[in-house]
Design an enzyme around this catalytic site. Structure first.
Site, PDB file in Angstrom:
ATOM      1  N   ASN A 183      13.911 -56.812  69.511  1.00  0.00           N
ATOM      2  CA  ASN A 183      12.764 -57.511  69.166  1.00  0.00           C
ATOM      3  C   ASN A 183      13.164 -58.463  68.049  1.00  0.00           C
ATOM      4  OD1 ASN A 183      10.867 -57.350  70.210  1.00  0.00           O
ATOM      5  ND2 ASN A 183      10.063 -55.271  69.326  1.00  0.00           N
ATOM      6  N   HIS A 188       9.409 -60.931  68.436  1.00  0.00           N
ATOM      7  CA  HIS A 188       7.814 -60.393  69.646  1.00  0.00           C
ATOM      8  C   HIS A 188       7.469 -60.779  70.760  1.00  0.00           C
ATOM      9  CE1 HIS A 188       7.912 -56.648  66.668  1.00  0.00           C
ATOM     10  NE2 HIS A 188       8.397 -58.209  65.343  1.00  0.00           N
ATOM     11  N   GLU A 219       7.123 -48.783  72.819  1.00  0.00           N
ATOM     12  CA  GLU A 219       7.786 -49.151  74.223  1.00  0.00           C
ATOM     13  C   GLU A 219       8.300 -48.168  75.152  1.00  0.00           C
ATOM     14  OE1 GLU A 219       9.168 -49.186  71.094  1.00  0.00           O
ATOM     15  OE2 GLU A 219      10.960 -48.652  70.529  1.00  0.00           O
TER      16      GLU A 219
END
Ligand code: MG
Length: 306
Positions: A183, A188, A219
């Site tokens: 990220n 994002h 995640e």
């Protein structure tokens, strides 16, 4: 009948061709129609096409309508498909038997096209609404795999069920390696795309009936593997790890240069009796951290020290 959506799929079942033809005429303009002339064929077509509605003759040789209905309801794939019995015999006893088998409605033979159409429309509408609700309630909006709520419900059911049957229950926790760095490097939006791609990759590898892949949070994904011993769970996890690595999704924040996953696997069975679902999750989590510590892009399933 569907109103702007894909045409509803209707399965018609009757051992008499003339009855099938009459029903076919009612539905052919608005629906995608499948026809079966026996109970066995009905079950095959139902599993293969997952219709939105089944119109089921009661009296048939071999498997009769009650048996077909009960089998449809016993199979998780077809359990939510509404079944309307089409019967020449509408006494209370046979209606009660039909309702017990899981039917939602009855239609008398000889059929009246308007009544059949109206009742079918109602059931198809209800089915589509409940399909949508299931989507909202149980599916992760980003990845399209099952969500945490679904996992929490099903894992509790499978914990009890497998324990009663003295069958193993395995669990694999999957975490994307260096995801924060992903990220940080790519943003994002790219992170979301990555999670979607992973959901696809993992779902393509976990397709046995009864297995559940869910997004566990952030995640992390989780695989619930009922009736699966530790070795089986490790083999599947290793396969998933290799699948993700082979997709070669670029990851500028990882020393591997591509997106990889770490997996922690745990199993409750006779050799490893764990006291609770929480303990099983904890064991998988501990092993996931071991996989991270040992260098990531790997599966860890070492037994816990007692
Ligand atoms: Mg018949």
């Amino acid at each position: 009948m569907g109103g702007g959506q894909e045409r509803p799929k209707v399965l018609l079942v009757d051992d008499q061709a003339v009855n099938l033809q009459a029903l076919h005429q009612v539905f052919q303009a608005d629906c995608q129609v499948f026809a079966a002339t026996s109970g066995v064929q009905a079950l095959q077509l139902a599993s293969a096409h997952l219709p939105d509605l089944v119109l089921l003759d009661v009296v048939m040789p071999d498997l009769d309508g009650y048996q077909v209905c009960a089998q449809l309801k016993a199979n998780p794939l077809t359990a939510h498909i509404p079944v309307i019995f089409v019967t020449g015999n509408r006494d209370e006893e046979s209606e009660a038997k039909g309702l017990d088998a899981g039917a939602v409605d009855f239609i008398s033979k000889p059929i009246n096209a308007r009544i059949v159409r109206a009742r079918a429309r109602t059931q198809i509408l209800l089915k589509r609404q409940s399909d949508l609700l299931r989507q909202w309630v149980y599916v992760d909006g980003l990845t399209g795999v099952a969500n945490r709520r679904r996992f929490d419900e099903l894992s509790r059911i499978e914990w009890d069920r497998t324990q009663r049957r003295r069958a193993p229950l395995s669990l694999a926790l999957v975490d994307v390696d260096w995801f924060k760095a992903y990220n940080d490097h790519l943003g994002h939006q790219a992170g979301d795309d990555c999670l979607q791609a992973l959901g696809d990759a993992l779902a393509s590898g976990a397709r046995r009936a009864g297995d559940l892949l869910a997004r566990y949070g952030g995640e992390e994904f989780v695989l619930l593997l009922p009736d699966t011993p530790l070795e089986g769970a490790v083999a599947l996890s290793e396969q998933l790890r290799a699948t993700v690595e082979a997709r070669a999704l670029p990851h500028p924040g990882s020393p591997m240069g591509r997106v990889t996953i770490s997996v922690g696997v745990a199993c409750r069975d006779a050799d490893a009796p764990l006291p609770s679902l929480e303990a099983l999750l904890q064991a998988a989590d501990t092993r996931l951290y071991a996989a991270k510590r040992e260098g990531r892009n790997r599966v860890a399933a070492l037994a816990l020290p007692h």
